[in-house]
Design an enzyme around this catalytic site. Structure first.
Site, PDB file in Angstrom:
ATOM      1  N   GLU A  55       0.822  -1.213   0.000  1.00 57.66           N
ATOM      2  CA  GLU A  55       0.000   0.000   0.000  1.00 57.66           C
ATOM      3  C   GLU A  55       0.856   1.264   0.000  1.00 57.66           C
ATOM      4  OE1 GLU A  55      -2.453  -3.366   1.085  1.00 57.66           O
ATOM      5  OE2 GLU A  55      -0.587  -2.606   1.980  1.00 57.66           O
ATOM      6  N   HIS A 127     -11.517  -6.283   8.179  1.00 59.02           N
ATOM      7  CA  HIS A 127     -12.226  -5.939   6.960  1.00 59.02           C
ATOM      8  C   HIS A 127     -13.530  -5.187   7.242  1.00 59.02           C
ATOM      9  CE1 HIS A 127      -9.597  -9.296   5.822  1.00 59.02           C
ATOM     10  NE2 HIS A 127      -9.601  -8.777   4.605  1.00 59.02           N
TER      11      HIS A 127
END
Length: 292
Positions: A55, A127
């Site tokens: 990321e 998540h």
């Protein structure tokens, strides 16, 4: 269209209208949520491509790409994993335009970071997060959260064409739940302006993303107060001026969001509007949020 189809339509529009637009992320050639499915077949692997699992690298590459005049549209596969990119976003992307006196990005350059956020019912602790509050202190970084397909397409295209870096957090539970007729042409919606979903005179309810639908569906008590429902759409920069003027008319406001209370949108909004409209308030500004 549903929400993911509207996002897919916006990305296709951005790529078709600008040969210097690029879509990239860890699995965008397949599309985990189908937001990018088929784009590689339409525009090729040089403009729609997978990246390594990094990321920080995705954000850094996007900053560099935007700096030289390209439109960088990056995907962080889940908002929960945006934190490795935090330094790049708040220390580099957010500051670059100001630090350069407007010299960067070069004309036409832009950086947009997309990421699905929020709970979906079975996501687990890695998540299901709502990370938007972490970015409220990063001056120069815009943050938008759409509630519906029309909003998603218009705000995403506006983000892609904004010279400032923009985070677009997409409530993942709405990808297939929110459905409406979406214009297929090229259009944008204003970043930084709230949207009045329903008019009212007794109370203002302010929300964004998934909880806005919950607020809209709630059956009011009897006798029912006149409730104005406002969608923030943009949480940074926060539209404090418009909300202050709105609360002056009702004297009452409640903020609703899925994220926890600490360090989030609700307390930031309540504090600033409370200061600006103190003499107009009939009661403390309320906050309904997720658990800490």
């Amino acid at each position: 269209m549903n929400l993911y189809q509207a996002i897919r339509d916006a990305l296709g529009t951005a790529l078709a209208s600008n040969p210097k637009a690029f879509v990239f992320g860890e699995d965008v050639q397949t599309g985990v949520f189908r937001c990018t499915t088929g784009l590689v077949d339409e525009f090729g692997k040089k403009r729609v491509f997978n990246t390594p699992l990094t990321e920080q690298g995705i954000a850094g590459f996007g900053i560099g790409l935007a700096s030289v005049g390209a439109s960088a549209i990056a995907e962080i596969q889940f908002g929960d994993y945006i934190f490795p990119a935090f330094d790049q976003l708040v220390n580099e992307a957010a500051k670059q335009r100001y630090a350069s006196g407007g010299a960067y990005p070069l004309p036409g350059g832009s950086l947009t970071i997309r990421a699905p956020v929020g709970s979906v019912g079975h996501g687990g602790l890695y998540h299901s997060q709502s990370p938007e509050g972490f970015f409220l202190g990063a001056a120069g970084l815009k943050v938008i959260i759409p509630r519906s397909p029309i909003q998603a397409k218009g705000l995403l295209l506006a983000a892609i064409r904004d010279p400032n870096p923009v985070l677009v957090f997409e409530p993942k539970i709405l990808y297939r739940a929110a459905v409406e007729e979406v214009p297929t042409d090229d259009y944008t919606l204003p970043i930084g302006q709230p949207d009045v979903v329903r008019e009212g005179a007794d109370l203002i309810v302010v929300s964004y993303g998934t909880p806005l639908h919950i607020c809209h569906a709630l059956k009011p008590p009897n006798p029912a107060p006149s409730i104005q429902l406002i969608d923030l759409r943009t949480i940074s920069p926060m539209p404090f001026g418009a909300l202050t003027e709105a609360v002056k008319k009702t004297g009452r406001m409640v903020v609703v969001h899925e994220a926890g209370k600490s360090g989030g949108v609700g307390n930031d909004l309540a504090g600033e509007v409370g200061r600006r409209a103190f003499e107009y308030l009939e009661a403390p500004i309320g906050l309904v949020s997720g658990w800490e």
